[in-house]
Write a protein that holds these residues in place. Structure first.
Motif, mmCIF file in Angstrom:
data_model
loop_
_atom_site.group_PDB
_atom_site.id
_atom_site.type_symbol
_atom_site.label_atom_id
_atom_site.label_comp_id
_atom_site.label_asym_id
_atom_site.label_seq_id
_atom_site.Cartn_x
_atom_site.Cartn_y
_atom_site.Cartn_z
ATOM 1 N N VAL A 116 7.802 -2.460 10.342
ATOM 2 C CA VAL A 116 7.062 -1.564 11.230
ATOM 3 C C VAL A 116 5.704 -1.260 10.619
ATOM 4 O O VAL A 116 5.532 -1.272 9.398
ATOM 5 N N ASN A 117 4.745 -0.992 11.482
ATOM 6 C CA ASN A 117 3.388 -0.663 11.047
ATOM 7 C C ASN A 117 2.995 0.783 11.326
ATOM 8 O O ASN A 117 2.240 1.379 10.573
ATOM 9 N N TRP A 118 3.481 1.355 12.450
ATOM 10 C CA TRP A 118 3.018 2.679 12.863
ATOM 11 C C TRP A 118 3.778 3.752 12.063
ATOM 12 O O TRP A 118 4.808 4.280 12.494
ATOM 13 N N VAL A 119 3.249 4.075 10.888
ATOM 14 C CA VAL A 119 3.763 5.163 10.060
ATOM 15 C C VAL A 119 2.558 5.827 9.416
ATOM 16 O O VAL A 119 1.783 5.169 8.709
ATOM 17 N N GLY A 120 2.375 7.103 9.668
ATOM 18 C CA GLY A 120 1.223 7.806 9.105
ATOM 19 C C GLY A 120 0.867 9.007 9.943
ATOM 20 O O GLY A 120 1.725 9.598 10.608
ATOM 21 N N GLY A 121 -0.407 9.383 9.935
ATOM 22 C CA GLY A 121 -0.799 10.551 10.707
ATOM 23 C C GLY A 121 -2.245 10.917 10.500
ATOM 24 O O GLY A 121 -3.043 10.140 9.961
ATOM 25 N N ALA A 122 -2.590 12.127 10.938
ATOM 26 C CA ALA A 122 -3.951 12.638 10.819
ATOM 27 C C ALA A 122 -3.882 14.105 10.420
ATOM 28 O O ALA A 122 -2.970 14.827 10.840
ATOM 29 N N THR A 123 -4.846 14.554 9.619
ATOM 30 C CA THR A 123 -4.863 15.939 9.149
ATOM 31 C C THR A 123 -6.294 16.420 8.987
ATOM 32 O O THR A 123 -7.202 15.623 8.732
ATOM 33 N N ASP A 124 -6.456 17.732 9.159
ATOM 34 C CA ASP A 124 -7.746 18.338 8.860
ATOM 35 C C ASP A 124 -7.723 19.013 7.494
ATOM 36 O O ASP A 124 -8.642 19.721 7.125
ATOM 37 N N GLY A 125 -6.656 18.790 6.740
ATOM 38 C CA GLY A 125 -6.505 19.391 5.420
ATOM 39 C C GLY A 125 -5.651 20.635 5.422
ATOM 40 O O GLY A 125 -5.206 21.091 4.359
ATOM 41 N N TYR A 159 7.519 5.225 13.187
ATOM 42 C CA TYR A 159 8.330 4.311 13.989
ATOM 43 C C TYR A 159 9.460 3.875 13.073
ATOM 44 O O TYR A 159 9.247 3.202 12.068
ATOM 45 N N LEU A 160 10.664 4.303 13.406
ATOM 46 C CA LEU A 160 11.821 4.112 12.535
ATOM 47 C C LEU A 160 12.667 2.936 12.976
ATOM 48 O O LEU A 160 13.008 2.808 14.154
ATOM 49 N N LYS A 161 12.981 2.073 12.029
ATOM 50 C CA LYS A 161 14.019 1.064 12.203
ATOM 51 C C LYS A 161 15.028 1.273 11.094
ATOM 52 O O LYS A 161 14.667 1.359 9.908
ATOM 53 N N GLY A 162 16.299 1.362 11.463
ATOM 54 C CA GLY A 162 17.330 1.664 10.491
ATOM 55 C C GLY A 162 17.589 0.538 9.506
ATOM 56 O O GLY A 162 17.406 -0.641 9.813
ATOM 57 N N LEU A 163 18.029 0.910 8.316
ATOM 58 C CA LEU A 163 18.392 -0.060 7.284
ATOM 59 C C LEU A 163 19.673 -0.778 7.685
ATOM 60 O O LEU A 163 20.704 -0.140 7.935
ATOM 61 N N GLN A 164 19.607 -2.100 7.776
ATOM 62 C CA GLN A 164 20.751 -2.933 8.164
ATOM 63 C C GLN A 164 21.419 -2.382 9.433
ATOM 64 O O GLN A 164 22.642 -2.297 9.533
ATOM 65 N N SER A 165 20.577 -2.005 10.400
ATOM 66 C CA SER A 165 21.062 -1.355 11.612
ATOM 67 C C SER A 165 20.178 -1.761 12.789
ATOM 68 O O SER A 165 19.021 -2.158 12.612
ATOM 69 N N THR A 166 20.729 -1.611 14.004
ATOM 70 C CA THR A 166 19.937 -1.850 15.215
ATOM 71 C C THR A 166 19.180 -0.599 15.652
ATOM 72 O O THR A 166 18.473 -0.622 16.668
#
Length: 810
Positions: A520-529, A537-544
């Motif tokens: 997955v690529n969409w992991v992160g965010g935005a902050t003003d401090g 975007y979560l995909k489970g470990l060894q899971s569907t």
């Protein structure tokens, strides 16, 4: 400022220097000066590893020295040299060198054998141990060193098991002993030990900045080479060690090291500020101090990166003396060792205290302003750690304790309060949030950051720590939440904040050394401090299992949303709202919608239509208008350190837990959840927030977008998993947007590209704006008036960092 040593000072610190080096007293000035330099470095290293500036008859030093003597006496009485071991409980002869994983324990026992000899050497050199200057101890050390050399650690041996034991663990302890016992060892002994170190740690070990020679490991290797040079009077070795530090200093953009956003990564994909990062910080502090004022002083201007990182990388993860578990990798599973079940349990506080001491030491080589500031930070952390006071830390070394005591007793230093604010660390998928009275941290995973790390039989069930685990602590409450045997007793499928499939996973599932990473690529965010919008975007470990998870970090709450939760594993899928460790006695009262729940264990309830819940001594939870169906569970859980770490104690532990979770069923399709976490809130404040249905508006909670608005704070945050429109915001492509409207008529718009894939991006805010007053270079166009339009250029090189735009509102 460091004052260079004088020749008279060199001679004063060690006796018999020239004779010990085997040098002709009639030698030339240059050779004599070189001898003085190495003697002075040995003396300085003694002071660094034994400690200085404390009274051995004053507490807590007198008790520590007596305890050191007691431990050394035990080692002395049980030493029994025989083929394959120096102590009966530490056999190091590998019965099957071809089975590398099983060989780790044997090479580790060799390492531990050298560490015990180091303990004996310290007891011999330190005052007040009852063994100071003991000929029996001296002779035992000589016997032990020669035995280990002849039997295993020599120039003719082929290494087996863990490389670390041969290149870092054993040689560091061996060289420490060589320095401490230098004047008692023969030239032949010293030559043998040097040859062994040269065999296992040749110059080529730092020939390239790659493999196991990066980050904290590189600093450890440099320590070995520097001490090898000092013990052998080799200027070339010391110079090599100094120069080989330079690759550690620059920021990296992938792999191991420090990142510009404050991340620290080791083993390629593991957030490791609190463990390997601690080693790096401590090792650099020691080497900077050792070489200061010598011909080999570290003068590389790049070392300022390390000084900057004290507040940029380490301080955000230190909270009232502890270092947060989300950046400590597999170290969280190192509680009580099977080899010494009576030892003190390791925890986040005991991992944090050495970092405090390292910051004090590092400050000696920093600017006066930095040193003063850091001592104030350390004083504050030390004073506020009520759960595990650092000055009573039973495992903190004497030198570290002396450094912290020097700060405590320095009347010119004022304690610095915990800061408030938010920090994002996109390069290791972590975030920290600090507010008056509490702090929180978030752990995620993506294609760059592993779900978790296992290896060497450690952290066998940390599978879901990267699945959105939300940690939180209070300043005067719940500071031991993860310290009190949390990891061996918690349900590993119900870590707070996570969404997981309860599909059974094998120990160490996914592979060693952080091998498992979600695609997955969409992991992160935005902050003003101060506030933030964060998504995973979560995909489970060894899971569907797939899910979209969002967190909006605000002034007194964290708003948590989940959507698109789907899975075909055939196992229950759950989102854990929280899972509080209530210790061995429990009893924290739970109230749900004014109704007190039983405090006895065990019980399980389905709370239908719950609007709010409050856990006494911890905080509150608010569910959306109309309520939610939440499961509540009180239970006593059993576990042992050996269940999560092969080297851990098998002693069974019992801890009480209160768990709140949402059961999404065994085959959810686009399931959702929503709740607010209010750390430290009273029951009345929690109830009032639930009653104020207009305080929070959930703008979207779908597989396409998730967003919230809090008008009283002037806050809007949206995670655009796909481009679209949410409320007053429109984004052309996937991105994260957060807005903070200020009382002075301005607003800060934070925009980020968590996917690191946007060559261009347009964000529109339908709000009257008169002017853009500040913007980053990535903003290539803007339009104001009845609406604000922001056109960003290529964001792929921003590494997920927030692009902040300040505007003047109409």
């Amino acid at each position: 400022m460091t004052t260079p040593w004088s020749r008279r000072g060199f001679l004063a610190v060690c006796s018999g220097t020239a004779l010990a080096l085997g040098m002709d007293m009639g030698m030339g000035t240059r050779a004599f000066a070189a001898a003085d330099a190495f003697a002075a470095l040995r003396a300085k290293w003694r002071a660094l590893i034994l400690g200085e500036g404390f009274s051995p008859t004053a507490e807590p030093f007198a008790s520590r020295l007596a305890a050191l003597g007691s431990t050394a006496n035990r080692y002395l009485s049980t030493m029994s040299p025989t083929a394959g071991s120096l102590w009966p409980d530490l056999g190091y002869a590998d019965p099957d060198p071809d089975t590398d994983q099983e060989s780790y324990g044997y090479s580790g026992n060799m390492n531990t054998s050298y560490t015990r000899l180091s303990t004996l050497a310290q007891a011999y050199c330190q005052p007040g141990t009852g063994l100071t200057g003991s000929t029996a101890v001296r002779d035992a050390i000589h016997t032990g060193l020669d035995h280990l050399h002849d039997d295993v650690y020599n120039a003719g041996q082929t290494r087996y098991g863990n490389w670390y034991s041969w290149q870092i663990g054993a040689p560091q302890a061996l060289l420490d002993v060589c320095v401490l016992m230098y004047d008692t060892l023969s030239a032949t002994q010293l030559a043998n030990y040097r040859a062994a170190v040269d065999h296992f740690v040749p110059d080529s070990a730092v020939g390239s900045y790659s493999g196991t020679s990066t980050g904290a490991n590189r600093v450890d290797l440099c320590r070995v080479l520097a001490l090898r040079g000092i013990v052998g009077a080799s200027a070339a070795k010391v110079a090599l060690a100094r120069d080989a530090l330079s690759p550690v200093f620059p920021y990296v953009t992938s792999g191991d090291g420090l990142y510009a956003d404050g991340s620290f990564v080791q083993h390629t994909s593991v957030p490791y500020t609190g463990s390997y990062g601690s080693v790096l910080l401590g090792g650099l502090g020691l080497l900077f101090a050792l070489l200061a004022g010598s011909p080999w002083e570290v003068t590389d201007a790049g070392r300022q990166t390390v000084f900057d990182a004290v507040e940029h990388a380490w301080a955000p993860f230190l909270y009232n003396g502890l270092v947060m578990d989300g950046v400590s990798g597999r170290a969280v599973s190192r509680g009580v060792s099977a080899a010494d079940p009576d030892a003190v349990q390791q925890d986040d506080h005991l991992r944090g205290h050495p970092i405090l001491a390292s910051i004090v030491l590092l400050g000696q080589g920093a600017s006066a302003a930095e040193n003063t500031r850091w001592r104030g930070l350390v004083k504050g952390w030390t004073q506020r750690d009520y759960y595990s006071p650092p000055l009573a830390d039973p495992v903190l070394g004497l030198p570290q304790l002396a450094r912290l005591m020097s700060v405590r007793d320095d009347g010119s230093v004022s304690a610095v309060a915990e800061p408030t604010g938010h920090r994002l660390f996109p390069s290791m998928a972590r975030a920290t949030h600090r507010r008056p009275g509490w702090a929180a941290a978030l752990s995620m995973a993506d294609r760059r950051t592993t779900y978790y790390e296992t290896g060497n039989g450690e952290n066998l069930r940390g599978w879901h720590t990267g699945s959105g685990m939300l940690y939180w602590w209070g300043d005067t409450f719940a500071n031991g939440q993860y310290s009190d045997a949390f990891w061996p007793t918690v349900d590993p499928y119900r870590l707070p904040g996570t969404t997981v499939s309860r599909k059974a996973l094998a120990d160490a599932a996914g592979g060693d050394w952080g091998a498992a990473m979600p695609d997955v690529n969409w992991v992160g965010g935005a902050t003003d401090g101060q506030r933030a919008a964060v998504g995973q975007y979560l995909k489970g470990l060894q899971s569907t299992l797939v899910a979209k998870k969002s967190w909006f970090f605000l002034d007194d709450t964290v708003v948590c949303l989940g959507a698109g939760i789907s899975c075909t594993d055939g196992a229950a899928v759950e989102t854990t709202v929280d899972n509080r460790n209530l210790g061995s006695t429990g009893g924290a009262p739970l109230t749900v919608d004014d109704t007190a729940q039983p405090t006895s264990s065990p019980w399980s309830k389905t709370l239908t239509g719950a609007r709010w819940a409050h856990l006494g001594g911890h905080g509150g939870y608010v569910f959306p208008a109309g309520g939610a169906t939440v499961r509540a569970l009180r239970e006593v859980r059993d576990g042992s350190w050996s269940t999560i770490n092969k080297g851990g104690s098998a002693t069974v532990l019992h801890r009480r837990y209160l768990t709140l979770y949402v059961d999404h069923g065994t085959a959810p399709v686009n399931a959702t959840y929503a709740y607010q976490l209010l750390p430290g809130a009273s029951a009345d404040r929690t109830k009032a927030r639930a009653a104020d249905t207009g305080w929070l508006t959930v703008l979207a909670n779908t597989d396409d977008q998730q967003g919230v608005s809090v008008p009283s704070l002037g806050f809007t945050g949206v995670n655009f998993w796909f481009g679209g429109t949410v409320g007053t915001l429109t984004a052309s492509d996937p991105c994260c947007v957060m807005i903070s409207e200020r009382q002075d008529g301005t607003a800060v718009i934070g925009v980020s590209d968590p996917m690191r894939m946007r060559a261009s991006l347009t964000v529109t805010w339908r709000r009257a704006v008169t002017a853009v007053t500040s913007a980053p270079g990535t903003l290539v166009s803007s339009g104001t008036g009845a609406a604000l339009t922001l056109g960003f250029g290529d964001l792929r090189g921003t590494a997920g960092a927030t692009q902040r735009v300040t505007v003047r509102l109409d």
